[in-house]
Design a protein around this motif. Structure first.
Motif, PDB file in Angstrom:
ATOM      1  N   SER A  75       0.849  -1.186   0.000  1.00 57.45           N
ATOM      2  CA  SER A  75       0.000   0.000   0.000  1.00 57.45           C
ATOM      3  C   SER A  75       0.882   1.232   0.000  1.00 57.45           C
ATOM      4  O   SER A  75       2.002   1.223   0.524  1.00 57.45           O
ATOM      5  N   GLN A  79      -3.553   3.950  -1.543  1.00 52.93           N
ATOM      6  CA  GLN A  79      -3.792   3.020  -2.647  1.00 52.93           C
ATOM      7  C   GLN A  79      -3.277   1.641  -2.227  1.00 52.93           C
ATOM      8  O   GLN A  79      -2.182   1.530  -1.667  1.00 52.93           O
ATOM      9  N   TYR A  80      -4.065   0.606  -2.512  1.00 50.03           N
ATOM     10  CA  TYR A  80      -3.688  -0.768  -2.190  1.00 50.03           C
ATOM     11  C   TYR A  80      -3.509  -1.525  -3.497  1.00 50.03           C
ATOM     12  O   TYR A  80      -4.417  -1.574  -4.316  1.00 50.03           O
ATOM     13  N   SER A  93      -5.195  -1.760  -8.593  1.00 48.27           N
ATOM     14  CA  SER A  93      -5.231  -1.135  -7.267  1.00 48.27           C
ATOM     15  C   SER A  93      -6.648  -0.702  -6.919  1.00 48.27           C
ATOM     16  O   SER A  93      -7.499  -0.518  -7.789  1.00 48.27           O
ATOM     17  N   GLU A  96      -8.585   3.052  -0.362  1.00 48.95           N
ATOM     18  CA  GLU A  96      -9.036   2.594   0.944  1.00 48.95           C
ATOM     19  C   GLU A  96     -10.549   2.746   1.087  1.00 48.95           C
ATOM     20  O   GLU A  96     -11.199   1.940   1.735  1.00 48.95           O
TER      21      GLU A  96
END
Length: 186
Positions: A75, A79-80, A93, A96
């Motif tokens: 992360s 953004q993950y 991506s 959250e």
């Protein structure tokens, strides 16, 4: 087909052409009026939460969602980033806001479940309980309280949770990802 009374917590249905999940639902009946379902629903594609009342006669289609294992990579700035389990080239991506509070409990290079709608990954589903190692935990202080105390601990994923005073650095604990609360020491 689902009617308005079938909308319970956790039900996923199609509304306005997009998949939604019921977060809260309550039956409301006022004198001599038709029963109304007051609900809070979440869009599974963009993560928006909306309060909506459904009337008698509203009919919905059940959302046909599939699950697929995907790998959480890292992360950065909200953004993950994820990739497919067997094909690390296909990266994507989510923010959250799309994933929810459970995102802070993802460990890098761990497997999570992606939710598929129309053969496209639209969101992430985490397991309800995860085991994480305590990275930082200051010593607990006794006194100034009548009940058992808690202290703040930072986990290996970077999440912060309240834990009992006996938890120390290096312990592995189980955390409920829906509530963001400590469950037990492993």
């Amino acid at each position: 087909m689902l009617t308005h009374t079938d909308l319970k917590k956790g039900t996923r249905f199609i509304y306005e052409g997009q998949p939604w999940e019921v977060l809260e639902a309550q039956l409301l009946k006022m004198a001599q009026r038709r029963p109304v379902i007051q609900s809070k629903i979440k869009n599974l594609i963009n993560g928006t939460v909306k309060e909506k009342n459904f009337q008698q006669g509203d009919v919905f289609q059940e959302a046909e969602l599939e699950k697929k294992n995907i790998k959480f990579l890292y992360s950065n700035k909200g953004q993950y980033f994820f990739c497919e389990e067997n094909d690390p080239k296909n990266r994507f991506s989510f923010t959250e806001d799309q994933i929810g509070k459970q995102a802070k409990f993802f460990k890098p290079n761990s497997l999570v479940e992606g939710i598929l709608f129309d053969d496209k990954i639209i969101n992430i589903s985490a397991s309800i309980k995860v085991q994480l190692k305590v990275k930082e935990s200051p010593p607990g202080l006794k006194g100034d309280r009548a009940q058992g105390g808690t202290k703040l601990a930072i986990l290996e994923s970077g999440a912060e949770v309240q834990v009992p005073l006996f938890i120390e650095e290096g312990d592995v604990i189980e955390v409920n990802t829906e509530l963001g609360e400590y469950v037990k020491r492993v």
